[in-house]
Design an enzyme around this catalytic site. Structure first.
Site, PDB file in Angstrom:
ATOM      1  CD1 TRP A 101      -2.219  -2.193   1.996  1.00 25.82           C
ATOM      2  CD2 TRP A 101      -3.019  -1.289   0.018  1.00 25.82           C
ATOM      3  NE1 TRP A 101      -3.048  -2.923   1.585  1.00 25.82           N
ATOM      4  CE2 TRP A 101      -3.638  -2.486   0.305  1.00 25.82           C
ATOM      5  CE3 TRP A 101      -3.336  -0.836  -1.228  1.00 25.82           C
ATOM      6  CZ2 TRP A 101      -4.505  -3.002  -0.417  1.00 25.82           C
ATOM      7  CZ3 TRP A 101      -4.012  -1.214  -1.939  1.00 25.82           C
ATOM      8  CH2 TRP A 101      -4.931  -2.486  -1.586  1.00 25.82           C
ATOM      9  CG  ASP A 171      -3.169   3.987   4.180  1.00 23.31           C
ATOM     10  OD1 ASP A 171      -3.967   3.518   5.123  1.00 23.31           O
ATOM     11  OD2 ASP A 171      -2.859   3.196   3.402  1.00 23.31           O
ATOM     12  CE  LYS A 195      -8.388  -3.101   4.129  1.00 20.26           C
ATOM     13  NZ  LYS A 195      -7.309  -2.359   3.623  1.00 20.26           N
TER      14      LYS A 195
HETATM   15  C1  PLP Z   1      -6.852  -1.767   2.112  1.00 15.32           C
HETATM   16  C2  PLP Z   1      -5.922  -1.003   2.314  1.00 15.32           C
HETATM   17  C3  PLP Z   1      -6.035   0.087   1.215  1.00 15.32           C
HETATM   18  C4  PLP Z   1      -6.763   0.128   0.239  1.00 15.32           C
HETATM   19  O1  PLP Z   1      -7.988   0.571   0.472  1.00 15.32           O
HETATM   20  P1  PLP Z   1      -9.057   0.509  -0.576  1.00 15.32           P
HETATM   21  O2  PLP Z   1     -10.253   1.286   0.181  1.00 15.32           O
HETATM   22  O3  PLP Z   1      -9.718  -0.667  -1.169  1.00 15.32           O
HETATM   23  O4  PLP Z   1      -8.627   1.720  -1.920  1.00 15.32           O
HETATM   24  C5  PLP Z   1      -4.953   1.207   1.506  1.00 15.32           C
HETATM   25  N1  PLP Z   1      -4.005   1.120   2.423  1.00 15.32           N
HETATM   26  C6  PLP Z   1      -4.040   0.267   3.522  1.00 15.32           C
HETATM   27  C7  PLP Z   1      -3.192   0.024   4.544  1.00 15.32           C
HETATM   28  C8  PLP Z   1      -5.058  -1.030   3.362  1.00 15.32           C
HETATM   29  O5  PLP Z   1      -5.117  -1.776   4.197  1.00 15.32           O
END
Ligand code: PLP
Length: 360
Positions: A101, A171, A195
């Site tokens: 990511w 993030d 998540k």
């Molecule tokens: C799942 C995830 C993403 C991507 O998320 P989307 O909503 O599918 O774009 C980005 N960063 C992390 C840390 C993730 O776990």
């Protein structure tokens, strides 16, 4: 009705209490005679839902008044572009590459300016967090970017990088609300909610007000300017209304549980059960260096692909779902987010112990 133990990395398990409440309110939300799904986002009932959600999140995370909370769409992935579009005034940013990511965000950043990888753990398949105490960060970098919890590889920053005075952007998709955070250390904290918080379709951005300006990169669409959404209090256009409503319920559930320090204790307790077992096992091994282990995502392997597949299949048959590792890594991964009960982890470990006996 039968529920499984769902170890999916995302979309992931939600508190049963929240799901039941949503079911009860499905046909008639608090006497409105309609579902929240059918309701105008400009209605009084919805105004209360989104305002309460924001207030509860502010309380849970102790968010200072000089930060805005935005409920947006486009997933965490859209932020990979929105961040440089809004923040890259000098067209330069430093990225710490600790997994897929972070790497995607770094690559996306390169579209808009000079996105420099100032540290990486790719040399050892992202199984650790690099030392970020004295990085070579250019003076004129607009921000330092991290993925705080690496969902796929199961690592977590236990101390934040020394940004040398630069704005920190994080993030936190897979560690959102799993433990207390000091919001003042960040310029931007963001995450997709699927998540650890709610249904896919909502991304929450917590951003310091001075970073919200008209001065975005040329060509930035109206919908991708933080200012658009900040000025309209996340109601510039139709927001992901039902998803925000479920997030709000999860915030209330977290408050009832005792808040984020209590969640941290519970999460540490759950993770310890699994890591202790892995450390003592002769069949299963964790894949991350102990000091950087995530409390949320726990990858492990047997070292034998066929045995891994057998484990995943037998676990599924026994009611433990989604234990297959990410397609890029293989092996197994147990995601044990806030809503995973301790009992689920205990039962999984019991199952792993039995499997080890039968297969060694
Ligand atoms: C799942 C995830 C993403 C991507 O998320 P989307 O909503 O599918 O774009 C980005 N960063 C992390 C840390 C993730 O776990």
């Amino acid at each position: 009705m039968s529920r499984v133990y769902n170890f999916s990395a995302g979309p992931a398990v939600l508190p049963e209490e929240v799901l039941r409440e949503a079911a009860d309110e499905m046909m008639d939300y608090k006497g409105t005679g309609m579902s929240v799904m059918e309701m105008s986002h400009r209605s009084k009932a919805y105004d209360t839902i989104i305002k309460e959600a924001e207030a509860d999140l502010r309380e849970l995370m102790n968010i200072p008044d000089n930060y805005k909370v935005l409920f947006l769409q486009g997933g965490a992935s859209q932020q990979f572009a929105m961040i440089p579009m809004n923040l890259m005034k000098n067209k330069k940013a430093a990225y710490i590459v600790t997994g897929q990511w972070a790497k995607k965000a770094w690559k996306e950043g390169q579209i808009y300016g000079e996105a420099l990888a100032v540290a990486s753990s790719e040399d050892k398949t992202f199984s650790y967090i690099p030392d970020c105490s004295d990085l070579d960060i250019p003076e004129d970098a607009d921000y330092v970017y991290i993925c705080e919890n690496n969902t796929i590889y199961g690592t977590k920053f236990k101390t934040l990088p020394n940004t040398k005075g630069h704005t920190l952007v994080a993030d936190v998709s897979s560690c959102f609300l799993s433990e207390p955070v000091d919001v003042t250390k960040y310029g931007v904290i963001y995450g997709g909610v699927q998540k650890n918080i709610g249904p896919a379709g909502v991304v929450i951005v917590i951003i310091r007000e001075d970073l919200i300006t008209e001065d975005t990169l040329p060509g930035t669409p109206t919908m991708l300017k933080y200012k658009t959404h900040a000025d309209a209090e996340s109601l510039y256009n139709t927001p992901p209304a039902y998803g925000i409503y479920i997030c709000g319920k999860v915030f209330k559930w977290l408050k009832k549980m005792g808040g984020l320090s209590v969640m941290k204790e519970k999460n540490e307790e759950k993770a310890k059960i699994l890591y202790d077992f892995l450390d003592g096992s002769k069949l299963f091994q964790g894949t991350v260096v102990p000091e950087d282990r995530s409390l949320m995502n726990v990858p492990f392997v047997t070292g034998d692909k066929e045995l891994d597949a057998k484990f995943v299949a037998e676990a599924k048959a026994a009611g433990f779902e989604n234990l297959k590792g990410h397609r890029s890594v293989g092996g197994m991964r147990a995601s044990i987010y806030n809503a995973m009960p301790k009992e689920g982890v205990e039962k999984l470990v019991e199952f792993m112990r039995e499997f080890e006996k039968k297969n060694s």
